[in-house]
Design a protein around this motif. Structure first.
Motif, PDB file in Angstrom:
ATOM      1  N   PRO A  89       0.823  -1.215   0.000  1.00  9.19           N
ATOM      2  CA  PRO A  89       0.000   0.000   0.000  1.00  9.19           C
ATOM      3  C   PRO A  89       0.860   1.268   0.000  1.00  9.19           C
ATOM      4  CG  PRO A  89      -0.921  -1.598   1.512  1.00  9.19           C
ATOM      5  CD  PRO A  89       0.415  -2.143   1.078  1.00  9.19           C
ATOM      6  N   THR A 121       0.697   4.172  -2.880  1.00 10.95           N
ATOM      7  CA  THR A 121       0.462   5.584  -2.584  1.00 10.95           C
ATOM      8  C   THR A 121       1.535   6.461  -3.221  1.00 10.95           C
ATOM      9  OG1 THR A 121      -0.616   5.051  -0.480  1.00 10.95           O
ATOM     10  CG2 THR A 121       0.219   7.293  -0.746  1.00 10.95           C
ATOM     11  N   ASN A 171      -5.623  10.233  -8.696  1.00  8.49           N
ATOM     12  CA  ASN A 171      -6.498  10.167  -7.522  1.00  8.49           C
ATOM     13  C   ASN A 171      -6.483   8.757  -6.945  1.00  8.49           C
ATOM     14  OD1 ASN A 171      -7.335  12.864  -7.913  1.00  8.49           O
ATOM     15  ND2 ASN A 171      -8.921  12.214  -9.351  1.00  8.49           N
ATOM     16  N   SER A 172      -6.496   7.779  -7.870  1.00  5.28           N
ATOM     17  CA  SER A 172      -6.505   6.369  -7.453  1.00  5.28           C
ATOM     18  C   SER A 172      -6.269   5.480  -8.668  1.00  5.28           C
ATOM     19  CB  SER A 172      -7.857   6.007  -6.812  1.00  5.28           C
ATOM     20  OG  SER A 172      -8.911   6.148  -7.763  1.00  5.28           O
ATOM     21  N   THR A 202      -5.328   1.343  -4.808  1.00  5.85           N
ATOM     22  CA  THR A 202      -5.018   2.356  -3.801  1.00  5.85           C
ATOM     23  C   THR A 202      -6.095   2.363  -2.717  1.00  5.85           C
ATOM     24  OG1 THR A 202      -6.094   3.966  -5.270  1.00  5.85           O
ATOM     25  CG2 THR A 202      -3.683   3.874  -5.322  1.00  5.85           C
ATOM     26  N   GLU A 203      -7.291   1.985  -3.088  1.00  7.33           N
ATOM     27  CA  GLU A 203      -8.381   1.830  -2.103  1.00  7.33           C
ATOM     28  C   GLU A 203      -8.463   0.346  -1.755  1.00  7.33           C
ATOM     29  OE1 GLU A 203     -11.846   4.757  -3.174  1.00  7.33           O
ATOM     30  OE2 GLU A 203     -10.937   4.084  -5.061  1.00  7.33           O
ATOM     31  N   GLN A 204      -7.829  -0.031  -0.677  1.00  3.84           N
ATOM     32  CA  GLN A 204      -7.662  -1.433  -0.323  1.00  3.84           C
ATOM     33  C   GLN A 204      -8.979  -2.183  -0.117  1.00  3.84           C
ATOM     34  OE1 GLN A 204      -4.619  -3.480   0.176  1.00  3.84           O
ATOM     35  NE2 GLN A 204      -4.107  -1.877  -1.308  1.00  3.84           N
ATOM     36  N   ASP A 205     -10.039  -1.480   0.210  1.00  4.09           N
ATOM     37  CA  ASP A 205     -11.314  -2.164   0.431  1.00  4.09           C
ATOM     38  C   ASP A 205     -11.916  -2.715  -0.855  1.00  4.09           C
ATOM     39  OD1 ASP A 205     -11.747   0.396  -0.571  1.00  4.09           O
ATOM     40  OD2 ASP A 205     -13.637   0.662   0.493  1.00  4.09           O
ATOM     41  N   LYS A 206     -11.337  -2.354  -2.012  1.00  4.59           N
ATOM     42  CA  LYS A 206     -11.822  -2.874  -3.286  1.00  4.59           C
ATOM     43  C   LYS A 206     -11.122  -4.180  -3.686  1.00  4.59           C
ATOM     44  CE  LYS A 206     -13.342   1.511  -5.303  1.00  4.59           C
ATOM     45  NZ  LYS A 206     -13.223   2.449  -6.430  1.00  4.59           N
TER      46      LYS A 206
END
Length: 300
Positions: free
Chosen positions: A87, A91, A100-101, A115-119
């Motif tokens: 992660p 970043t 952004n991501s 970048t959004e680990q919940d995905k």
């Protein structure tokens, strides 16, 4: 005695000739300056037309450059990121690329890193903003972007998503805010023009150096077809009057000019400048006569 009179007469004639020459030159300059002002709209319009013509000629290149810049960033992510990337590294990569991501998938569209680990562990089909890239995942297209959307509160900045395939299977999707899309829309063209300029297409305003307070069409500014066909016309914007000229350039309506000047006698060039020039010559004449008189007295 006769020589003294002759000197006086010669000096007077010379000074009179000099004054006449200077006043004539001043008149020519003033007329030229006034003419330059009256013809200013022509030069402003010519400049604006050249800016729009260059934009049209480079339209394909500008579009390619914009798209290629997006895909280049997505390809960098494709090379640098896999399921083992930490992660912290993600970043850092996103920050260095101005993203952004981003998300990275396997060949089935399952997200293996983001970048959004919940995905991670979910599918691109689970999200409305990514499922449209299924065509790239299935090989129907090699790359794709979403329609750019203007970022609220940021002039000339758009949000867009771009997708490319991975060499090992799967896809990469990036999300980015960019101002390079303005080279495609042409919305900053008016800022490149020397005069106050409005550029429109099919009646809709593409670019303007005026503060139009949300106006998006020429008709909402009170611009009519008859005004556009005239040699020049007056338009009031934000309580200021402008003298503008218009011409069509390959489907674009180009309008350019400057603040309207009062018609009639030009006080500056018609009175002030000539008066100053005349006063200077009178002072010069007095100085010369005084010098001549002093020389005569010394001779005596």
């Amino acid at each position: 005695m006769n020589n003294s009179k002759t000197v006086k007469k010669s000096v007077a004639v010379i000074i009179a000739v000099v004054i006449a020459v200077v006043m004539a030159a001043t008149s020519v300059v003033c007329v030229a300056l006034t003419s330059s002002q009256s013809n200013g709209n022509g030069s402003y319009l010519k400049d604006a037309k050249s800016v729009v013509t260059e934009f049209i000629n480079n339209e394909n290149y500008n579009n390619y450059s914009y798209m290629d810049g997006l895909f280049a960033k997505a390809n960098i992510v494709s090379v640098c990121v896999n399921e083992l990337t930490s992660p912290e590294d993600e970043t850092a990569i996103a920050k260095s690329l101005g993203l952004n991501s981003f998300i990275v998938t396997d060949a089935d569209g399952n997200i293996i890193n983001a970048t959004e680990q919940d995905k991670v562990g979910k599918s691109i089909l689970d999200f409305d903003n990514t499922k449209e890239f299924k065509k790239v995942l299935k090989g129907i297209a090699f790359k794709s972007t979403t329609e750019p959307k203007a970022v609220e509160g940021e002039s000339g900045v758009y949000n867009v998503m771009a997708c490319v395939t991975r060499s090992v299977g799967g896809i990469v999707i990036i999300d980015i805010n960019t101002d390079t899309y303005t080279t495609v829309t042409g919305e900053k063209l008016a800022d490149e023009c020397k005069g106050e300029t409005i550029i429109a297409k099919d009646g809709k305003i593409v670019s303007s150096s005026f503060d139009l307070a949300g106006a998006t069409e020429l008709s909402s500014l009170g611009v009519t077809d008859s005004m556009l066909k005239a040699k020049d016309f007056t338009l009031t914007v934000n309580d200021n009057k402008y003298t503008l000229s218009a011409e069509n350039v390959e489907g674009y309506t180009v309008i350019s000019g400057t603040v309207k000047e009062d018609s009639g006698f030009n006080y500056i060039y018609g009175a002030v400048v000539p008066a100053i020039a005349f006063a200077v010559m009178i002072v010069l004449a007095v100085v010369v006569f005084s010098a001549v008189s002093k020389v005569k007295e010394e001779i005596k």
